[in-house]
Motif scaffolding. Structure first.
Motif, PDB file in Angstrom:
ATOM      1  N   TRP A 199       0.813  -1.266   0.014  1.00  0.00           N
ATOM      2  CA  TRP A 199      -0.047  -0.066   0.135  1.00  0.00           C
ATOM      3  C   TRP A 199       0.940   1.162  -0.106  1.00  0.00           C
ATOM      4  CZ3 TRP A 199      -2.645   1.867   5.086  1.00  0.00           C
ATOM      5  CH2 TRP A 199      -3.441   2.881   4.729  1.00  0.00           C
ATOM      6  N   ASP A 200       0.732   2.209  -0.771  1.00  0.00           N
ATOM      7  CA  ASP A 200       1.371   3.378  -0.957  1.00  0.00           C
ATOM      8  C   ASP A 200       1.080   4.385   0.195  1.00  0.00           C
ATOM      9  OD1 ASP A 200      -1.380   4.221  -1.382  1.00  0.00           O
ATOM     10  OD2 ASP A 200      -0.640   5.603  -2.943  1.00  0.00           O
ATOM     11  N   ARG A 201       0.302   4.103   1.261  1.00  0.00           N
ATOM     12  CA  ARG A 201       0.248   4.850   2.585  1.00  0.00           C
ATOM     13  C   ARG A 201       0.804   4.358   3.791  1.00  0.00           C
ATOM     14  NH1 ARG A 201      -4.892   8.150   3.188  1.00  0.00           N
ATOM     15  NH2 ARG A 201      -3.459   9.461   4.449  1.00  0.00           N
ATOM     16  N   ALA A 202       1.487   2.824   3.318  1.00  0.00           N
ATOM     17  CA  ALA A 202       1.733   1.959   4.671  1.00  0.00           C
ATOM     18  C   ALA A 202       2.933   2.779   5.504  1.00  0.00           C
ATOM     19  CB  ALA A 202       2.559   0.776   3.854  1.00  0.00           C
ATOM     20  N   ASP A 203       4.098   3.609   5.026  1.00  0.00           N
ATOM     21  CA  ASP A 203       4.751   4.485   5.639  1.00  0.00           C
ATOM     22  C   ASP A 203       4.110   5.403   6.331  1.00  0.00           C
ATOM     23  OD1 ASP A 203       6.985   2.825   4.655  1.00  0.00           O
ATOM     24  OD2 ASP A 203       7.466   4.205   2.897  1.00  0.00           O
ATOM     25  N   ASP A 204       3.235   5.984   5.856  1.00  0.00           N
ATOM     26  CA  ASP A 204       2.514   7.153   6.718  1.00  0.00           C
ATOM     27  C   ASP A 204       1.878   6.453   7.737  1.00  0.00           C
ATOM     28  OD1 ASP A 204       3.296   9.060   4.594  1.00  0.00           O
ATOM     29  OD2 ASP A 204       1.262   8.981   3.477  1.00  0.00           O
ATOM     30  N   MET A 205       1.094   5.518   7.675  1.00  0.00           N
ATOM     31  CA  MET A 205       0.535   4.938   8.565  1.00  0.00           C
ATOM     32  C   MET A 205       1.375   4.453   9.790  1.00  0.00           C
ATOM     33  SD  MET A 205      -1.742   1.414   9.239  1.00  0.00           S
ATOM     34  CE  MET A 205      -0.248   0.796   9.602  1.00  0.00           C
ATOM     35  N   SER A 206       2.516   3.875   9.382  1.00  0.00           N
ATOM     36  CA  SER A 206       3.614   3.287  10.380  1.00  0.00           C
ATOM     37  C   SER A 206       4.137   4.501  11.017  1.00  0.00           C
ATOM     38  CB  SER A 206       4.607   2.586   9.547  1.00  0.00           C
ATOM     39  OG  SER A 206       5.661   2.220  10.522  1.00  0.00           O
ATOM     40  N   LEU A 224       1.769  14.895  16.892  1.00  0.00           N
ATOM     41  CA  LEU A 224       0.387  15.052  16.543  1.00  0.00           C
ATOM     42  C   LEU A 224       0.488  16.028  15.028  1.00  0.00           C
ATOM     43  CD1 LEU A 224      -1.603  15.341  19.732  1.00  0.00           C
ATOM     44  CD2 LEU A 224      -1.482  13.502  18.267  1.00  0.00           C
ATOM     45  N   VAL A 225       1.427  16.794  14.905  1.00  0.00           N
ATOM     46  CA  VAL A 225       1.345  17.570  13.766  1.00  0.00           C
ATOM     47  C   VAL A 225       1.495  16.649  12.763  1.00  0.00           C
ATOM     48  CG1 VAL A 225       2.763  19.190  12.415  1.00  0.00           C
ATOM     49  CG2 VAL A 225       2.088  19.721  15.004  1.00  0.00           C
ATOM     50  N   LEU A 226       2.281  15.561  12.769  1.00  0.00           N
ATOM     51  CA  LEU A 226       2.583  14.833  11.737  1.00  0.00           C
ATOM     52  C   LEU A 226       1.397  13.967  11.568  1.00  0.00           C
ATOM     53  CD1 LEU A 226       6.099  13.284  12.825  1.00  0.00           C
ATOM     54  CD2 LEU A 226       5.625  14.686  10.622  1.00  0.00           C
ATOM     55  N   VAL A 227       0.676  13.428  12.796  1.00  0.00           N
ATOM     56  CA  VAL A 227      -0.490  12.684  12.510  1.00  0.00           C
ATOM     57  C   VAL A 227      -1.743  13.498  11.585  1.00  0.00           C
ATOM     58  CG1 VAL A 227      -2.408  11.408  13.937  1.00  0.00           C
ATOM     59  CG2 VAL A 227       0.103  11.073  14.662  1.00  0.00           C
ATOM     60  N   ALA A 228      -1.809  14.799  12.249  1.00  0.00           N
ATOM     61  CA  ALA A 228      -2.567  15.507  11.596  1.00  0.00           C
ATOM     62  C   ALA A 228      -2.243  15.628  10.073  1.00  0.00           C
ATOM     63  CB  ALA A 228      -2.627  16.815  12.101  1.00  0.00           C
ATOM     64  N   ALA A 229      -1.137  15.700   9.551  1.00  0.00           N
ATOM     65  CA  ALA A 229      -0.781  15.899   8.225  1.00  0.00           C
ATOM     66  C   ALA A 229      -0.809  14.780   7.530  1.00  0.00           C
ATOM     67  CB  ALA A 229       0.849  16.446   8.183  1.00  0.00           C
ATOM     68  N   LEU A 230      -0.811  13.546   7.861  1.00  0.00           N
ATOM     69  CA  LEU A 230      -0.576  12.356   7.254  1.00  0.00           C
ATOM     70  C   LEU A 230      -1.823  11.529   7.090  1.00  0.00           C
ATOM     71  CD1 LEU A 230       2.986  10.878   8.235  1.00  0.00           C
ATOM     72  CD2 LEU A 230       2.408  12.083   6.137  1.00  0.00           C
ATOM     73  N   ALA A 231      -2.757  11.558   8.297  1.00  0.00           N
ATOM     74  CA  ALA A 231      -3.886  10.958   8.382  1.00  0.00           C
ATOM     75  C   ALA A 231      -5.145  11.646   7.651  1.00  0.00           C
ATOM     76  CB  ALA A 231      -4.240  10.678   9.789  1.00  0.00           C
ATOM     77  N   ASP A 232      -6.021  10.939   7.148  1.00  0.00           N
ATOM     78  CA  ASP A 232      -7.316  11.627   6.694  1.00  0.00           C
ATOM     79  C   ASP A 232      -8.004  12.326   7.585  1.00  0.00           C
ATOM     80  OD1 ASP A 232      -6.811  10.960   3.761  1.00  0.00           O
ATOM     81  OD2 ASP A 232      -7.010   8.848   4.241  1.00  0.00           O
ATOM     82  N   LYS A 233      -7.946  11.471   8.913  1.00  0.00           N
ATOM     83  CA  LYS A 233      -9.118  12.078   9.960  1.00  0.00           C
ATOM     84  C   LYS A 233      -8.146  11.327  11.181  1.00  0.00           C
ATOM     85  CE  LYS A 233     -13.461  11.262   8.032  1.00  0.00           C
ATOM     86  NZ  LYS A 233     -14.615  10.411   8.068  1.00  0.00           N
ATOM     87  N   TRP A 234      -8.337  12.474  12.337  1.00  0.00           N
ATOM     88  CA  TRP A 234      -7.732  11.700  13.705  1.00  0.00           C
ATOM     89  C   TRP A 234      -8.463  12.496  14.804  1.00  0.00           C
ATOM     90  CZ3 TRP A 234      -5.460  14.437  17.684  1.00  0.00           C
ATOM     91  CH2 TRP A 234      -5.172  15.579  17.617  1.00  0.00           C
ATOM     92  N   GLY A 235      -8.550  11.783  16.039  1.00  0.00           N
ATOM     93  CA  GLY A 235      -9.032  12.654  17.044  1.00  0.00           C
ATOM     94  C   GLY A 235      -9.064  11.648  18.429  1.00  0.00           C
ATOM     95  N   VAL A 236      -9.673  12.243  19.244  1.00  0.00           N
ATOM     96  CA  VAL A 236      -9.459  11.661  20.783  1.00  0.00           C
ATOM     97  C   VAL A 236     -10.931  11.315  21.200  1.00  0.00           C
ATOM     98  CG1 VAL A 236      -8.613  11.980  22.936  1.00  0.00           C
ATOM     99  CG2 VAL A 236      -7.420  12.956  20.819  1.00  0.00           C
ATOM    100  N   CYS A 237     -11.073  10.054  21.787  1.00  0.00           N
ATOM    101  CA  CYS A 237     -12.094   9.667  22.554  1.00  0.00           C
ATOM    102  C   CYS A 237     -11.949   9.463  23.921  1.00  0.00           C
ATOM    103  CB  CYS A 237     -12.819   8.517  21.965  1.00  0.00           C
ATOM    104  SG  CYS A 237     -13.088   8.679  20.129  1.00  0.00           S
ATOM    105  N   GLU A 238     -12.808   9.690  24.883  1.00  0.00           N
ATOM    106  CA  GLU A 238     -12.702   9.347  26.084  1.00  0.00           C
ATOM    107  C   GLU A 238     -13.086   7.893  26.487  1.00  0.00           C
ATOM    108  OE1 GLU A 238     -14.768  12.041  28.990  1.00  0.00           O
ATOM    109  OE2 GLU A 238     -13.945  13.618  27.925  1.00  0.00           O
ATOM    110  N   ARG A 239     -12.362   7.143  27.421  1.00  0.00           N
ATOM    111  CA  ARG A 239     -12.743   5.767  27.886  1.00  0.00           C
ATOM    112  C   ARG A 239     -13.209   6.092  29.379  1.00  0.00           C
ATOM    113  NH1 ARG A 239      -8.423   1.379  27.178  1.00  0.00           N
ATOM    114  NH2 ARG A 239      -8.188   1.848  28.952  1.00  0.00           N
ATOM    115  N   GLU A 240     -13.640   5.178  30.018  1.00  0.00           N
ATOM    116  CA  GLU A 240     -13.897   5.037  31.416  1.00  0.00           C
ATOM    117  C   GLU A 240     -12.736   5.337  32.281  1.00  0.00           C
ATOM    118  OE1 GLU A 240     -15.274   1.916  34.608  1.00  0.00           O
ATOM    119  OE2 GLU A 240     -16.375   1.780  32.725  1.00  0.00           O
TER     120      GLU A 240
END
Length: 152
Positions: free
Chosen positions: A51-58, A116-132
């Motif tokens: 996949w051409d985005r494998a390095d971005d995901m990694s 997180l700057v890298l994550v925001a630049a490379l991912a199509d979407k990102w975010g944070v969810c709360e857990r218990e």
């Protein structure tokens, strides 16, 4: 007289579950390379080894795991990496039990703060969810199949 038609379609046709993979990791710097290996192995299992985005995901997996280790995992605890592929999107989730909500730093970067700057630049979407207890930081990457569908 009651007459019914025979429906021969599969019961769950079109309701295939995503392909999830998850692994728990200790609060240890050696976990970061292990996370990258697990992510690469997961992509190969899903037929996305080239996949051409494998390095971005990694890179994003590595950054999210590093953030969990540095900021989200209290001593004596670990974190969970969950990966999911639904045929169009690869989703990365890092679950930790630490407090706080990660965010992109507003000020000039010092030694840290680029993850997180890298994550925001490379991912199509990102975010944070709360857990218990703690939070889940996630990122999503569309595969080319999903991008092709959106272009139509």
């Amino acid at each position: 007289m009651l007459v019914t038609l025979r429906d021969i379609r599969a019961v769950n046709d079109g309701n295939e579950l995503p392909y999830p993979r998850e692994q728990f990791y200790a609060r240890d710097r050696r976990s970061v390379p292990a996370v990258r290996r697990f992510a690469a192995q997961s992509l190969r299992c899903w037929g996305l080894g080239d996949w051409d985005r494998a390095d971005d995901m990694s890179l994003c997996v590595s950054e999210l795991a590093t953030n969990a280790l540095l900021h989200g995992v209290p001593p004596g605890r670990g974190f969970l990496l969950r990966l999911r592929y639904d045929g169009g999107v690869v989703r990365v989730e890092v679950h930790d039990s630490g407090p706080g909500v990660p965010k992109i730093a507003d000020e000039a970067f010092g030694e840290g703060g680029r993850g997180l700057v890298l994550v925001a630049a490379l991912a199509d979407k990102w975010g944070v969810c709360e857990r218990e207890l703690g939070k889940v930081v996630w990122a999503e990457f569309e595969t080319s199949a999903a991008a092709d569908v959106q272009l139509v």
